[in-house]
Design an enzyme around this catalytic site. Structure first.
Site, short mmCIF file in Angstrom:
data_model
loop_
_atom_site.label_atom_id
_atom_site.label_comp_id
_atom_site.label_asym_id
_atom_site.label_seq_id
_atom_site.Cartn_x
_atom_site.Cartn_y
_atom_site.Cartn_z
N LYS A 8 33.14 -4.83 109.07
CA LYS A 8 32.08 -5.39 108.24
C LYS A 8 30.86 -5.71 109.10
O LYS A 8 30.93 -5.80 110.33
CB LYS A 8 32.56 -6.67 107.53
N ASP A 129 37.10 -14.67 107.68
CA ASP A 129 36.73 -13.41 107.02
C ASP A 129 37.86 -12.77 106.24
O ASP A 129 37.65 -11.75 105.56
CB ASP A 129 36.21 -12.40 108.06
#
Length: 262
Positions: A8, A129
């Protein structure tokens, strides 16, 4: 069973006050990129985690497996083989992505019938995350990172030039050095480098300026860094910037793409 654990980048990262539990409240827009670790899972009598092309201590995958075994009273375990393609300590969420893939794999292998709430509670114990990677979509992430709400991504399909540094610094150290200011940056954690590594801070600022000069529509440090990225509408611009900046900054470049779903 095979799974891809995607990386990401943060399209924005605002950091707020430090909480009593030691974490900071954050608000961040996060998107997936088309670079991933390859993971293979199978049932096993005991936990085995093999990592190819990397040396990792206290792998989050081991912690994930043991949390699930304890919660669901599993006597057996799984064997996991990981081929690392996401650089470690680069702010791209590789470990958290591995953890999310492991949650989904164990759920499927042992037919645990986990609900989204069950997975979210596991994610909260593993890292900021992990909840985002369970959503597997562009998300606005809030609080410590455990609240992830899918949202629109204006950069889907754009080319992403990642510029990796040989230097690595722990996420914990960057957050500990953070001082809440009067105004937010696109990535507030860039300011932490002023005190932890002033030379690297200057390099990050110069890299962003050069990326914009080379036709990037956006340039930013991802997560806790020190990876810097630029977003480009055309692949040829990204490739040209990679060639120029690799030579100038001695950073490893990778050109990939922004994707909506993994």
């Amino acid at each position: 069973m095979k799974k891809k654990a995607y990386g990401k980048i943060n399209l924005s990262l605002h950091v707020y006050e430090k909480r009593e539990d030691g974490y900071h409240n954050i608000e961040s827009l996060i998107t997936l990129i088309d670079i991933y670790d390859k993971m293979k899972f199978k049932k096993a009598l005991e936990t085995k985690v093999f990592v190819k092309k990397a040396k990792i201590k206290n792998n989050i995958v081991n912690k994930t497996i043991e949390l699930i075994r304890k919660k669901y009273n599993l006597k057996e375990s799984i064997e996991v083989k990981i081929e690392k393609r996401i650089p470690i300590g680069a702010g791209l969420g590789g470990g958290s992505s591995n953890a999310a893939a492991t949650i989904n794999a164990m759920d499927e292998l042992y037919d645990l019938k986990m609900t989204s709430v069950d997975k979210k509670l596991l994610a909260e114990q593993l890292g900021m995350d992990v909840a985002f990677f369970l959503k597997n979509d562009t998300c606005l992430v809030r609080i410590r990172g455990e609240v992830a709400t899918p949202t629109i991504n204006p950069y889907v399909g754009y080319y992403c030039l990642l510029l990796f540094s040989d230097f690595s610094i722990s996420t914990r150290e960057i957050y500990e050095a953070y001082v809440l200011g009067d105004e937010h940056l696109e990535n507030d954690l860039e300011s932490s480098y002023k005190t932890t590594n002033s030379l690297l801070y200057k390099e990050i600022q110069n890299l962003k300026k050069d990326l914009l000069d080379l036709k990037a529509v956006k340039a930013m440090m991802s997560g806790s860094g020190p990876t810097v990225y630029g977003l480009f509408e055309k692949k040829k611009y990204a490739r040209k910037a990679a060639k120029v900046l690799k030579k100038k900054y001695n950073r490893k470049p990778i050109v990939t793409k922004i994707i909506k779903n993994g």
